[in-house]
Design a protein around this motif. Structure first.
Motif, PDB file in Angstrom:
ATOM      1  N   ALA A  90     -40.185-142.261 103.059  1.00 14.30           N
ATOM      2  CA  ALA A  90     -41.236-143.181 103.495  1.00 14.30           C
ATOM      3  C   ALA A  90     -40.707-144.114 104.574  1.00 14.30           C
ATOM      4  N   PRO A  91     -41.604-144.570 105.456  1.00 14.42           N
ATOM      5  CA  PRO A  91     -41.199-145.536 106.477  1.00 14.42           C
ATOM      6  C   PRO A  91     -41.358-146.970 105.993  1.00 14.42           C
ATOM      7  N   VAL A  92     -40.712-147.874 106.727  1.00  9.60           N
ATOM      8  CA  VAL A  92     -40.896-149.307 106.518  1.00  9.60           C
ATOM      9  C   VAL A  92     -42.113-149.745 107.338  1.00  9.60           C
ATOM     10  N   HIS A  93     -43.088-150.373 106.681  1.00  9.70           N
ATOM     11  CA  HIS A  93     -44.248-150.956 107.360  1.00  9.70           C
ATOM     12  C   HIS A  93     -44.390-152.403 106.922  1.00  9.70           C
ATOM     13  N   GLY A  94     -44.474-153.327 107.871  1.00  9.86           N
ATOM     14  CA  GLY A  94     -44.644-154.729 107.515  1.00  9.86           C
ATOM     15  C   GLY A  94     -43.522-155.246 106.638  1.00  9.86           C
ATOM     16  N   PHE A  95     -42.294-154.785 106.888  1.00 11.00           N
ATOM     17  CA  PHE A  95     -41.112-155.188 106.127  1.00 11.00           C
ATOM     18  C   PHE A  95     -41.154-154.720 104.673  1.00 11.00           C
ATOM     19  N   GLY A  96     -41.980-153.728 104.370  1.00  7.62           N
ATOM     20  CA  GLY A  96     -42.050-153.213 103.009  1.00  7.62           C
ATOM     21  C   GLY A  96     -42.451-151.749 103.013  1.00  7.62           C
ATOM     22  N   LEU A  97     -42.775-151.242 101.837  1.00  9.72           N
ATOM     23  CA  LEU A  97     -43.134-149.839 101.677  1.00  9.72           C
ATOM     24  C   LEU A  97     -44.483-149.553 102.320  1.00  9.72           C
ATOM     25  N   ALA A  98     -44.569-148.472 103.085  1.00  8.64           N
ATOM     26  CA  ALA A  98     -45.824-148.080 103.724  1.00  8.64           C
ATOM     27  C   ALA A  98     -46.928-147.902 102.685  1.00  8.64           C
ATOM     28  N   GLY A  99     -48.146-148.288 103.061  1.00  8.19           N
ATOM     29  CA  GLY A  99     -49.261-148.301 102.125  1.00  8.19           C
ATOM     30  C   GLY A  99     -49.558-146.954 101.503  1.00  8.19           C
ATOM     31  N   THR A 100     -49.388-145.872 102.242  1.00  6.70           N
ATOM     32  CA  THR A 100     -49.672-144.540 101.708  1.00  6.70           C
ATOM     33  C   THR A 100     -48.796-144.250 100.492  1.00  6.70           C
ATOM     34  N   MET A 101     -47.506-144.495 100.620  1.00  6.59           N
ATOM     35  CA  MET A 101     -46.602-144.271  99.494  1.00  6.59           C
ATOM     36  C   MET A 101     -46.832-145.305  98.396  1.00  6.59           C
ATOM     37  N   GLN A 102     -47.104-146.540  98.787  1.00  6.60           N
ATOM     38  CA  GLN A 102     -47.356-147.585  97.787  1.00  6.60           C
ATOM     39  C   GLN A 102     -48.536-147.207  96.893  1.00  6.60           C
ATOM     40  N   ASN A 103     -49.633-146.756  97.499  1.00  9.73           N
ATOM     41  CA  ASN A 103     -50.798-146.346  96.710  1.00  9.73           C
ATOM     42  C   ASN A 103     -50.447-145.225  95.742  1.00  9.73           C
ATOM     43  N   PHE A 104     -49.646-144.277  96.221  1.00  9.40           N
ATOM     44  CA  PHE A 104     -49.322-143.139  95.359  1.00  9.40           C
ATOM     45  C   PHE A 104     -48.433-143.552  94.197  1.00  9.40           C
ATOM     46  N   VAL A 105     -47.368-144.343  94.452  1.00  8.33           N
ATOM     47  CA  VAL A 105     -46.470-144.674  93.346  1.00  8.33           C
ATOM     48  C   VAL A 105     -47.180-145.546  92.316  1.00  8.33           C
ATOM     49  N   GLU A 106     -48.132-146.381  92.757  1.00  3.65           N
ATOM     50  CA  GLU A 106     -48.899-147.175  91.796  1.00  3.65           C
ATOM     51  C   GLU A 106     -49.804-146.285  90.948  1.00  3.65           C
ATOM     52  N   ARG A 107     -50.600-145.455  91.614  1.00  4.16           N
ATOM     53  CA  ARG A 107     -51.559-144.621  90.883  1.00  4.16           C
ATOM     54  C   ARG A 107     -50.852-143.595  90.012  1.00  4.16           C
ATOM     55  N   ALA A 108     -49.828-142.940  90.556  1.00  6.43           N
ATOM     56  CA  ALA A 108     -49.134-141.911  89.784  1.00  6.43           C
ATOM     57  C   ALA A 108     -48.349-142.528  88.638  1.00  6.43           C
ATOM     58  N   GLY A 109     -47.687-143.630  88.924  1.00  7.43           N
ATOM     59  CA  GLY A 109     -46.820-144.216  87.909  1.00  7.43           C
ATOM     60  C   GLY A 109     -47.572-144.800  86.740  1.00  7.43           C
ATOM     61  N   VAL A 110     -48.531-145.672  87.028  1.00 12.36           N
ATOM     62  CA  VAL A 110     -49.279-146.335  85.954  1.00 12.36           C
ATOM     63  C   VAL A 110     -50.313-145.396  85.341  1.00 12.36           C
ATOM     64  N   GLY A 111     -50.924-144.557  86.191  1.00 15.50           N
ATOM     65  CA  GLY A 111     -52.036-143.745  85.717  1.00 15.50           C
ATOM     66  C   GLY A 111     -51.670-142.417  85.110  1.00 15.50           C
ATOM     67  N   HIS A 112     -50.452-141.907  85.388  1.00 15.26           N
ATOM     68  CA  HIS A 112     -50.136-140.543  84.944  1.00 15.26           C
ATOM     69  C   HIS A 112     -48.731-140.380  84.367  1.00 15.26           C
ATOM     70  N   LEU A 113     -47.735-140.922  85.023  1.00 16.09           N
ATOM     71  CA  LEU A 113     -46.357-140.597  84.654  1.00 16.09           C
ATOM     72  C   LEU A 113     -45.849-141.340  83.432  1.00 16.09           C
TER      73      LEU A 113
END
Length: 221
Positions: A90-113
């Protein structure tokens, strides 16, 4: 080995919004490196899929079943579960994790994994692309996700940070670290998946010499 098809698969999550940005170009080089070892890299460009951001329902902390949102996240999680290893890129966006990856790790982590931790004991690695700033913050967040899911984190010496002032084959130090990470992940997969001669053979596989300075030579991509 490669002529008989791949003996292992690494699912590589591309967390960039750009379809042919630096992250995608780095993954092409790494996929070619993996293929040299007979390993298939299943590159998953998250931007091409429907990954709904976490909403306002708030039931994830009490819900005993996977997230009910109807999008591509369950199928993407299944690709990770079926793979032998997982590479987060993933790239750095706005000094943090890019939104595309951020959305996925939130949804996958809390919702499935989190229900059964199906990624446990898979070999994992992290690659971060960007300018000169905040690679370590993004790297730390993704490493925390790897460890949370009880995966086996492969190290390659220096963290795999690739800078976007360069084409992938021009940032020799960053690409040497990324290539070393792939080599290390594949060494771990050999130990976990292939028949070998016990403790001594395992030690031999995991102590293969890796000359970091030699890795600074230009990489073909």
């Amino acid at each position: 080995m490669a002529s008989h098809g791949p003996w292992a698969t690494i699912a590589a999550l591309n967390g960039s919004e750009r379809p042919d940005g630096l992250t995608a170009r780095v993954l092409r080089v790494l996929a070619a490196a993996a293929a040299e070892h007979g390993v298939h890299m299943d590159v998953v460009p998250l931007a091409e899929y429907d990954v709904t951001p976490c909403g306002r329902c708030g039931d994830c902390n009490v819900r005993p079943l996977p997230c009910a949102v109807d999008d591509d996240v369950p199928a993407l999680v299944d690709r990770l579960v079926r793979a032998d290893g997982v590479l987060y890129a993933a790239p750095v966006h706005g000094f943090g994790l890019a939104g595309t990856m951020q959305n996925f790790v939130e949804r996958a982590g809390v919702g499935h994994l989190r229900f059964e931790r199906p990624l446990a004991n898979k070999v994992a690695g992290v690659v971060v692309t960007g300018r000169r700033y905040s690679h370590d913050r993004v790297y730390g967040q993704l490493v925390d996700n790897v460890l949370l899911n009880r995966m086996i984190l492969a190290g390659s010496g220096f963290p795999a940070f690739v800078h976007d002032q360069f084409a992938p084959d021009e940032d020799h130090e960053g690409m040497a670290a990324a290539r070393g990470l792939i080599d290390r992940m594949i060494d771990m997969l050999r130990v976990l998946l292939l028949p070998h001669g016990g403790r001594e053979d395992t030690a031999r596989i995991l102590s293969l010499p890796r000359n970091e300075r030699a890795g600074l030579l230009p990489l073909a991509g």
